[in-house]
Write an enzyme that holds these catalytic residues in place. Structure first.
Site, PDB file in Angstrom:
ATOM      1  N   LEU A  72      12.346  -3.646  -9.387  1.00 30.89           N
ATOM      2  CA  LEU A  72      13.739  -4.035  -9.160  1.00 30.89           C
ATOM      3  C   LEU A  72      14.433  -3.176  -8.111  1.00 30.89           C
ATOM      4  O   LEU A  72      15.591  -3.443  -7.783  1.00 30.89           O
ATOM      5  CB  LEU A  72      14.512  -4.025 -10.475  1.00 30.89           C
ATOM      6  CG  LEU A  72      14.377  -5.319 -11.279  1.00 30.89           C
ATOM      7  CD1 LEU A  72      14.918  -5.141 -12.693  1.00 30.89           C
ATOM      8  CD2 LEU A  72      15.095  -6.470 -10.567  1.00 30.89           C
ATOM      9  N   LYS A  73      13.773  -2.133  -7.579  1.00 29.53           N
ATOM     10  CA  LYS A  73      14.394  -1.461  -6.436  1.00 29.53           C
ATOM     11  C   LYS A  73      14.667  -2.480  -5.336  1.00 29.53           C
ATOM     12  O   LYS A  73      15.683  -2.424  -4.659  1.00 29.53           O
ATOM     13  CB  LYS A  73      13.531  -0.327  -5.892  1.00 29.53           C
ATOM     14  CG  LYS A  73      14.278   0.416  -4.774  1.00 29.53           C
ATOM     15  CD  LYS A  73      13.616   1.690  -4.387  1.00 29.53           C
ATOM     16  CE  LYS A  73      12.490   1.433  -3.431  1.00 29.53           C
ATOM     17  NZ  LYS A  73      12.941   0.925  -2.113  1.00 29.53           N
ATOM     18  N   LEU A  97       0.669   3.612  -2.162  1.00 29.82           N
ATOM     19  CA  LEU A  97       1.145   3.448  -3.535  1.00 29.82           C
ATOM     20  C   LEU A  97       1.758   4.734  -4.086  1.00 29.82           C
ATOM     21  O   LEU A  97       1.304   5.838  -3.774  1.00 29.82           O
ATOM     22  CB  LEU A  97      -0.019   3.013  -4.432  1.00 29.82           C
ATOM     23  CG  LEU A  97      -0.722   1.714  -4.023  1.00 29.82           C
ATOM     24  CD1 LEU A  97      -1.829   1.382  -5.030  1.00 29.82           C
ATOM     25  CD2 LEU A  97       0.249   0.549  -3.904  1.00 29.82           C
ATOM     26  N   GLY A 131       6.001   4.284  -8.705  1.00 26.18           N
ATOM     27  CA  GLY A 131       6.669   3.003  -8.962  1.00 26.18           C
ATOM     28  C   GLY A 131       5.634   1.885  -9.057  1.00 26.18           C
ATOM     29  O   GLY A 131       5.625   1.094 -10.010  1.00 26.18           O
ATOM     30  N   HIS A 132       4.742   1.844  -8.068  1.00 28.32           N
ATOM     31  CA  HIS A 132       3.651   0.858  -8.132  1.00 28.32           C
ATOM     32  C   HIS A 132       2.788   1.076  -9.369  1.00 28.32           C
ATOM     33  O   HIS A 132       2.357   0.129 -10.021  1.00 28.32           O
ATOM     34  CB  HIS A 132       2.763   0.963  -6.888  1.00 28.32           C
ATOM     35  CG  HIS A 132       3.479   0.745  -5.592  1.00 28.32           C
ATOM     36  ND1 HIS A 132       3.699   1.752  -4.679  1.00 28.32           N
ATOM     37  CD2 HIS A 132       4.030  -0.370  -5.055  1.00 28.32           C
ATOM     38  CE1 HIS A 132       4.331   1.265  -3.628  1.00 28.32           C
ATOM     39  NE2 HIS A 132       4.557  -0.025  -3.828  1.00 28.32           N
ATOM     40  N   VAL A 137      11.493   3.146 -10.561  1.00 32.66           N
ATOM     41  CA  VAL A 137      11.014   4.469 -10.978  1.00 32.66           C
ATOM     42  C   VAL A 137      11.605   5.498 -10.012  1.00 32.66           C
ATOM     43  O   VAL A 137      11.692   5.245  -8.808  1.00 32.66           O
ATOM     44  CB  VAL A 137       9.471   4.520 -10.976  1.00 32.66           C
ATOM     45  CG1 VAL A 137       8.975   5.925 -11.327  1.00 32.66           C
ATOM     46  CG2 VAL A 137       8.923   3.503 -11.970  1.00 32.66           C
ATOM     47  N   GLY A 168       0.823  -1.216   0.000  1.00 32.04           N
ATOM     48  CA  GLY A 168       0.000   0.000   0.000  1.00 32.04           C
ATOM     49  C   GLY A 168       0.853   1.261   0.000  1.00 32.04           C
ATOM     50  O   GLY A 168       2.053   1.200  -0.280  1.00 32.04           O
TER      51      GLY A 168
END
Lengths: 295, 295
Positions: free
Chosen positions: A152-153, A37, A40-41, A180, A35
């Site tokens: 990928l973070k 958000l 990136g999400h 992002v 959550g």
């Protein structure tokens, strides 16, 4: 199709079964989140919405992946914002279970991955990846998606999830997606909200340092030399308190051969940072493939 | 429908997907075994064939659930017999993978259940139930059955599988089925083939002892008294070497309250035996529900 908010497992299963009956040739995409958000999400949700007929987002702050002194209680939550962001990005279902829905009894079962989880965030956060692997297995079994999207973070998390998914034959494709960033380079994270303006300014050292890594590797650095350079650079910011700054092969997460110039690596390389600024622990990384390493 | 022998996971998945497409309102039943099938397995297969449109049987001697000094290498195998028995009992698919098909890489992931697995066979066979839970999770993910059938001779195994299935939200119904016995009472087991004629004769003490348990409970015995009685009775056979003879609640596998007359138990009771005859370790048990306990 408007966004449905679902809080209970049987209703979620029924909705997904209904979709599969009515669209047997389509597919289900899944974006598991905690959550709060951010964009990136949103990028994961948009990609899922492009690739699948139904996109399910979960927003669940999973207590079992937090250590006793971590930020479970104060982890940021904002349901209204999550609904509008998920909806705008193209999600069809937002699954927001209570803890009692996911853990009706004290859970006795653990999914554990050895090797990959004893380094990086696994070393700093004991039990964290067991909590992640167990809850993601539960969510996969509840949603039974065709594809699941991860940023990928959290590169180690992606490696761990890809590994147990393969080891346990879970029939889902794991889709890793690029990190992002803000315009100034800061990797998006729900935890960025904790940063003071000065901490946020100094935190830019992470992305700036990572941006120089390809040049340093091209110069001919070894793993040991690069680690020293990373640490020196990050320490230029007085508020930075380094947890780790490591160079590992990906997705095996093993140290590259000692003394080898990294530009000669035939394995992808993960350069991963975890640094505290005040009370906030941030992570960031760059993943370099052999062709890029040798560019 | 004749029996198909399938050795590879993609082919098995494809066959099951095809069945689900062509019979969307039907269901898939699954009977996981280690092969060397006997009439106990046949009873599971027959039940699955009655309750589902497609019955999949797996025959896989799973190396990860055997200890270093156990009988993995000499565990009995007979493919021809397995095929004919599975076919006669009504199976449609017999999945017989090689070890390399199930474990193409060294597996790094473990499914573990705490509590339930540190007693009975879990105490005698360290790592056994992690091996079982992990391989059964893999098989469930490969077959994705609606129902899976297990014999109650392995009552602890049934409790462990039911537990991780619930904890991990695996969408399968676990169906426990009664132990099948020879005419003289010996519980069917693939390992019975190891017994010499004299060992086999003395092994009848297990079922005979268990048959008297309801009477002993009705007399008013406590857990401690019943354990002593069980051990004394089994030791009447000179070749019997007791591993355990325990009385536990089911499916929690906890000791009943000390001093309580078992006939007053409000929990089901498992009376479980593991006894060696020569080199062969046999298990047997009786499961009593409160109404039977109070009969």
């Amino acid at each position: 199709m408007t966004l449905s908010i679902i809080r209970h497992i049987p209703e979620l299963r029924e909705r997904i079964a209904e979709f599969r009956r009515s669209r047997p040739d389509s597919s289900v995409g899944f974006v598991p989140t905690m959550g709060y958000l951010h964009q990136g999400h949103a990028s994961l949700i948009r990609r899922s919405a492009e690739e699948n007929g139904l996109t399910v987002v979960s927003a669940f702050v999973n207590p079992t992946q937090f250590g006793p002194n971590e930020d479970f209680d104060k982890y940021p939550r904002d349901e209204a914002r999550d609904k509008s962001l998920a909806s705008e990005a193209g999600a069809h279902i937002l699954f927001m279970p209570e803890v009692s829905e996911m853990y009706p009894d004290p859970i006795r079962t653990t999914v554990a991955v050895t090797g990959l989880t004893d380094r990086l965030c696994g070393a700093s956060r004991p039990g964290h990846f067991e909590g992640v692997a167990t809850v993601v297995t539960k969510l996969f079994n509840i949603v039974t998606p065709d594809r699941a999207y991860f940023g990928l973070k959290d590169a180690q998390q992606v490696a761990v999830i890809a590994r147990f998914t393969r080891d346990l034959n879970i029939p889902v494709d794991i889709v890793p997606c690029p990190t992002v960033r803000e315009a100034d380079g800061l990797a998006l994270s729900s935890r960025n909200v904790y940063l003071s303006p000065e901490e946020r300014r100094q935190a830019l050292i992470l992305s700036r340092t990572l941006g120089q890594v390809p040049d340093w590797i091209e110069e001919g650095m070894t793993e040991a030399e690069l680690s020293v350079r990373l640490r020196g650079k990050i320490r230029s910011q007085p508020l930075a308190d380094i947890d780790y700054a490591d160079v590992l092969t990906y997705p095996e997460l093993e140290f590259p051969r000692a003394g080898m110039r990294l530009r000669n690596s035939d394995r992808p390389l993960l350069i991963a940072l975890a640094v505290r600024f005040g009370n906030t622990r941030l992570i960031d990384n760059v993943l370099l493939f052999p062709q890029e390493v040798r560019a």
